[in-house]
Design a protein around this motif. Structure first.
Motif, short mmCIF file in Angstrom:
data_model
loop_
_atom_site.label_atom_id
_atom_site.label_comp_id
_atom_site.label_asym_id
_atom_site.label_seq_id
_atom_site.Cartn_x
_atom_site.Cartn_y
_atom_site.Cartn_z
N UNK A 120 60.03 -21.65 32.41
CA UNK A 120 60.07 -22.76 31.60
C UNK A 120 59.21 -22.75 30.36
N UNK A 121 58.27 -22.16 30.47
CA UNK A 121 57.32 -22.08 29.33
C UNK A 121 58.20 -21.48 28.33
N UNK A 122 58.72 -20.53 28.43
CA UNK A 122 59.54 -19.74 27.29
C UNK A 122 60.53 -20.52 27.20
N UNK A 123 61.48 -21.22 27.97
CA UNK A 123 62.60 -22.10 27.42
C UNK A 123 62.06 -23.35 26.62
N UNK A 124 60.75 -23.70 26.80
CA UNK A 124 60.24 -24.93 26.01
C UNK A 124 59.87 -24.17 24.55
N UNK A 125 59.16 -23.15 24.52
CA UNK A 125 58.94 -22.19 23.36
C UNK A 125 60.26 -22.32 22.56
N UNK A 126 61.33 -21.91 23.26
CA UNK A 126 62.60 -21.85 22.32
C UNK A 126 63.04 -22.78 21.73
#
Length: 271
Positions: A129-135
Motif C-alpha cells: 500500500x505504501x508503494x502504491x501511494x508513492x506511485x
C-alpha cells in the motif's frame, strides 16, 4: 558550478550510533545533507547536540517511539514542506524539505515482514500500500517537472544484480516480483532516474545491506541494494554530469564496531 553532497543512511538507532559510527563517517566524508532512517526515537529525543558538533545547524525530524522515524541534518537551510499521505498507519516514514532549490524526499519504506503474501501478512500488505501511494503521489505531480531527489531505505532490491542470488530471493521479501514491479511503477510515475544504475549499469553487483545473521558479511557477501537515490528528469545533468565518481556506496561502514546493517550512500549533485 556549485555542488552539494547528499547522504542517505538507515542507521538503526540514531542515539546508539551518533557518536561511535556517524560522527567519524561525517568527519571523513563531510556530506552537506545527511538523511537518516530508522532513527528509533521521538522527535524531541533526536540528539541534535551531537550533530551540531559534527557541523550541522539545520534539522528536520519526524520521530516516533519504536522502530521508525526519519531525520535530516544539514549544513544548508531547510524549508519544511507539507508531508504527503504515504502511510496508512500514520508512521513516521517520510519527510519532505527544500534545500538548495531542490525538493528532497526522505523515505523509510516498511520492510514487510517475512511472508510475501498480503492476504496473510498485514505487514506486507502495508508495504504494498505504501508503494502504491508513492506511485500515485508522484504520478499526480509529473507535469510539474520539479527538481526532486528521492532518497532512503526503500526496502526493495529492484534488479537481478541488486541481490546476491536472484533465483534464491525471488520468493523472499524485498525482491519478490510484486515488490520490484511496484517500485518500478514508482520510478516510472515521474520518470525518476535510479542514479546507481544510471552510473553503474548491470551486471555489476551493488549492495547496501548485509544481514546481521551473517558472521562474516565480507566472506559470504550475501547483500542486497535496499538504499537508493533517485532524481527527477530536471536534475538528470546535475546528478550524472560528474560521472561515477559522484556516487558512492560506503561499504566499509558495515565492518565498523557495532554497525548498522545498512551502509551510507552519497551523491554529489552539481547545481
Amino acid at each position: 558550478m556549485a555542488a552539494i553532497t547528499i547522504a542517505t543512511w538507515n542507521v538503526n538507532s540514531v542515539r546508539l550510533r551518533a557518536g561511535p559510527l556517524i560522527a567519524p563517517y561525517v568527519e571523513r566524508v563531510k556530506p552537506d545533507v545527511l538523511c537518516l532512517q530508522e532513527i528509533k526515537c521521538r522527535t524531541e529525543e533526536f540528539p541534535e547536540a551531537a550533530f551540531r558538533e559534527m557541523g550541522y545547524s539545520h534539522f528536520h525530524v519526524r520521530g516516533q517511539k519504536g522502530m521508525h522515524g526519519v531525520a535530516i541534518a544539514s549544513r544548508l537551510p531547510l524549508e519544511d514542506l507539507p508531508d504527503e499521505d504515504m502511510c496508512l498507519r500514520g508512521e513516521a516514514r517520510h519527510q519532505r524539505v527544500r534545500v538548495a532549490g531542490v525538493e528532497l524526499h526522505n523515505f523509510y519504506v516498511p520492510a514487510g515482514g517475512d511472508e510475501p503474501d498480503p492476504a496473510i501478512n498485514p505487514r506486507f500488505e502495508h508495504k504494498l500500500d505504501f508503494i502504491a501511494r508513492m506511485a500515485d503521489c508522484f504520478a499526480a505531480r509529473k507535469a510539474e517537472n520539479a527538481p526532486m531527489v528521492l532518497v532512503g531505505d526503500f526496502n526493495i532490491a529492484p534488479y537481478e544484480h541488486d541481490v546476491w542470488s536472484h533465483k534464491q530471493l525471488l520468493k523472499v521479501v524485498s525482491h519478490t516480483p510484486v515488490e520490484t514491479e511496484g517500485l518500478d511503477r514508482v520510478r516510472k510515475s515521474a520518470d525518476f532516474l535510479d542514479v546507481a544504475r544510471e552510473l553503474i549499469p548491470e551486471p555489476e553487483k551493488l549492495y547496501t545491506w548485509w544481514s546481521y545473521r551473517s558472521r562474516d558479511y565480507r566472506a559470504s557477501n550475501r547483500g542486497r541494494r535496499l538504499d537508493h537515490i533517485w532524481v527527477s528528469p530536471a536534475l538528470r545533468d546535475a546528478a550524472l554530469s560528474a560521472g561515477r565518481d559522484a556516487f558512492t556506496i560506503w561499504e566499509a561502514e558495515r565492518g565498523r564496531e557495532k554497525p548498522s546493517d545498512h551502509v551510507p550512500v552519497t551523491l554529489r549533485l552539481s547545481l
